[in-house]
Design a protein around this motif. Sequence first.
Motif, PDB file in Angstrom:
ATOM      1  N   ARG A 121      -3.639   0.815  -6.047  1.00  0.00           N
ATOM      2  CA  ARG A 121      -3.728   0.968  -4.692  1.00  0.00           C
ATOM      3  C   ARG A 121      -5.058   0.013  -4.320  1.00  0.00           C
ATOM      4  O   ARG A 121      -5.068  -0.876  -3.268  1.00  0.00           O
ATOM      5  CB  ARG A 121      -3.858   2.130  -4.038  1.00  0.00           C
ATOM      6  N   PHE A 156       9.416 -10.069  -5.669  1.00  0.00           N
ATOM      7  CA  PHE A 156       8.548 -11.063  -4.975  1.00  0.00           C
ATOM      8  C   PHE A 156       7.091 -10.664  -4.981  1.00  0.00           C
ATOM      9  O   PHE A 156       6.858  -9.410  -4.913  1.00  0.00           O
ATOM     10  CB  PHE A 156       9.250 -11.128  -3.296  1.00  0.00           C
ATOM     11  N   TYR A 191       3.827 -11.044  -2.360  1.00  0.00           N
ATOM     12  CA  TYR A 191       3.323 -11.522  -1.051  1.00  0.00           C
ATOM     13  C   TYR A 191       1.712 -11.304  -1.259  1.00  0.00           C
ATOM     14  O   TYR A 191       1.215 -10.263  -1.683  1.00  0.00           O
ATOM     15  CB  TYR A 191       3.865 -11.046   0.087  1.00  0.00           C
ATOM     16  N   GLN A 201      -1.183 -10.487   1.970  1.00  0.00           N
ATOM     17  CA  GLN A 201      -0.922 -10.476   3.564  1.00  0.00           C
ATOM     18  C   GLN A 201      -2.744 -10.348   3.992  1.00  0.00           C
ATOM     19  O   GLN A 201      -3.528  -9.644   3.415  1.00  0.00           O
ATOM     20  CB  GLN A 201      -0.578  -8.921   4.004  1.00  0.00           C
ATOM     21  N   GLY A 225      -0.494 -13.307   8.380  1.00  0.00           N
ATOM     22  CA  GLY A 225       0.982 -12.440   8.094  1.00  0.00           C
ATOM     23  C   GLY A 225       0.996 -12.381   6.694  1.00  0.00           C
ATOM     24  O   GLY A 225       0.123 -12.230   5.964  1.00  0.00           O
ATOM     25  N   LEU A 226       2.254 -12.310   6.401  1.00  0.00           N
ATOM     26  CA  LEU A 226       2.674 -12.176   4.990  1.00  0.00           C
ATOM     27  C   LEU A 226       3.016 -13.808   4.364  1.00  0.00           C
ATOM     28  O   LEU A 226       3.900 -14.225   5.101  1.00  0.00           O
ATOM     29  CB  LEU A 226       3.982 -11.347   4.699  1.00  0.00           C
ATOM     30  N   LEU A 284       4.321 -15.757   0.841  1.00  0.00           N
ATOM     31  CA  LEU A 284       5.063 -15.516  -0.330  1.00  0.00           C
ATOM     32  C   LEU A 284       4.201 -16.461  -1.140  1.00  0.00           C
ATOM     33  O   LEU A 284       3.953 -17.631  -1.166  1.00  0.00           O
ATOM     34  CB  LEU A 284       6.495 -16.127  -0.266  1.00  0.00           C
ATOM     35  N   MET A 330      -4.741  -8.280   0.369  1.00  0.00           N
ATOM     36  CA  MET A 330      -3.532  -7.190   0.206  1.00  0.00           C
ATOM     37  C   MET A 330      -2.409  -7.744  -0.317  1.00  0.00           C
ATOM     38  O   MET A 330      -2.140  -8.770   0.171  1.00  0.00           O
ATOM     39  CB  MET A 330      -3.309  -6.335   1.527  1.00  0.00           C
ATOM     40  N   LEU A 380       1.445  -7.366  -1.939  1.00  0.00           N
ATOM     41  CA  LEU A 380       2.507  -6.753  -1.744  1.00  0.00           C
ATOM     42  C   LEU A 380       3.603  -7.132  -2.322  1.00  0.00           C
ATOM     43  O   LEU A 380       3.995  -8.191  -2.756  1.00  0.00           O
ATOM     44  CB  LEU A 380       3.036  -6.765  -0.066  1.00  0.00           C
ATOM     45  N   PHE A 384       9.795  -2.810  -0.077  1.00  0.00           N
ATOM     46  CA  PHE A 384       8.219  -3.244  -0.421  1.00  0.00           C
ATOM     47  C   PHE A 384       7.602  -1.980  -1.076  1.00  0.00           C
ATOM     48  O   PHE A 384       7.762  -0.872  -1.048  1.00  0.00           O
ATOM     49  CB  PHE A 384       7.516  -3.491   0.967  1.00  0.00           C
ATOM     50  N   GLY A 385       6.630  -2.121  -1.843  1.00  0.00           N
ATOM     51  CA  GLY A 385       5.601  -1.523  -2.938  1.00  0.00           C
ATOM     52  C   GLY A 385       4.539  -1.008  -1.684  1.00  0.00           C
ATOM     53  O   GLY A 385       4.515  -1.658  -0.523  1.00  0.00           O
ATOM     54  N   PRO A 386       3.869  -0.034  -2.173  1.00  0.00           N
ATOM     55  CA  PRO A 386       2.733   0.488  -1.298  1.00  0.00           C
ATOM     56  C   PRO A 386       1.435  -0.711  -1.216  1.00  0.00           C
ATOM     57  O   PRO A 386       0.552  -0.507  -0.276  1.00  0.00           O
ATOM     58  CB  PRO A 386       2.263   1.597  -2.034  1.00  0.00           C
ATOM     59  N   GLY A 387       1.446  -1.486  -1.951  1.00  0.00           N
ATOM     60  CA  GLY A 387       0.361  -2.558  -1.823  1.00  0.00           C
ATOM     61  C   GLY A 387      -0.669  -2.327  -2.765  1.00  0.00           C
ATOM     62  O   GLY A 387      -1.071  -1.115  -3.356  1.00  0.00           O
ATOM     63  N   SER A 406       2.574   0.296   3.553  1.00  0.00           N
ATOM     64  CA  SER A 406       3.434  -0.865   3.361  1.00  0.00           C
ATOM     65  C   SER A 406       4.258  -1.220   4.358  1.00  0.00           C
ATOM     66  O   SER A 406       4.150  -0.505   5.278  1.00  0.00           O
ATOM     67  CB  SER A 406       3.788  -0.868   1.855  1.00  0.00           C
ATOM     68  N   GLY A 436       4.130 -13.722  12.564  1.00  0.00           N
ATOM     69  CA  GLY A 436       2.870 -12.955  12.252  1.00  0.00           C
ATOM     70  C   GLY A 436       2.416 -11.666  12.600  1.00  0.00           C
ATOM     71  O   GLY A 436       1.498 -11.034  12.427  1.00  0.00           O
TER      72      GLY A 436
END
Lengths: 113, 112
Positions: free
Chosen positions: A9, A33, A35, A37, A42-43, A45, A88, A90, A104-107, B42, B104
């Motif tokens: 984490r 994937f 990503y 953040q 934003g996110l 890739l 972060m 993800l 998505f996973g928890p990051g 998340s 965004g």
Amino acid sequence: DVKVTQSSRYLVKRTGEKVFLECVQDMDHENMFWYRQDPGLGLRLIYFSYDVKMKEKGDIPEGYSVSREKKERFSLILESASTNQTSMYLCASSILDLRNEQFFGPGTRLTVL
Amino acid sequence: ELKVEQNPLFLSMQEGKNYTIYCNYSTTSDRLYWYRQDPGKSLESLFVLLSNGAVKQEGRLMASLDTKARLSTLHITAAVHDLSATYFCAVDIKNAGNMLTFGGGTRLMVKP
């Protein structure tokens, strides 16, 4: 329920270190994937994979590599971590179907000092 | 290059009020997604919209898609504090390897 897990984490590394971030999904999804953040951006890739040993660059692959040796596991590698890779991270996975919904996973919050 | 724009970026509203978040995108797409993210957490999938005119509702949230206008809306009805979060839309380009391009985000704060 789809479960996507990430190895850590929170992670703190030093500039120049090699960093491995691991992601595992338990639903036999073809696509995985990575990503990052960042506030205000934003996110974005980094890389994605649609099959074992297959990978495609995303929007911001520079400074990263990936590995997918098994279907359930997708690793993100920072060969030589830099402070601008503090972010972060993800991981997500999806099945190849009409919905193409990503889970998505928890990051992992990575800090590079 | 696909661009996805959300507005507003930040929304502060009182409980009980209605509001709409907009998601515009620049290239033809038939699939659009809405996600919710709580602080430090998340992304949680809210809606998957698969065709023109699609409408999905869950509780106080309703999402719709107009592919001709390249526009999706997320409508909030009678907001409650628990809806405070950041909401992202994401668009899927056909034949692009199932990649999503995210907006965004809209940070929503619902005040008691």
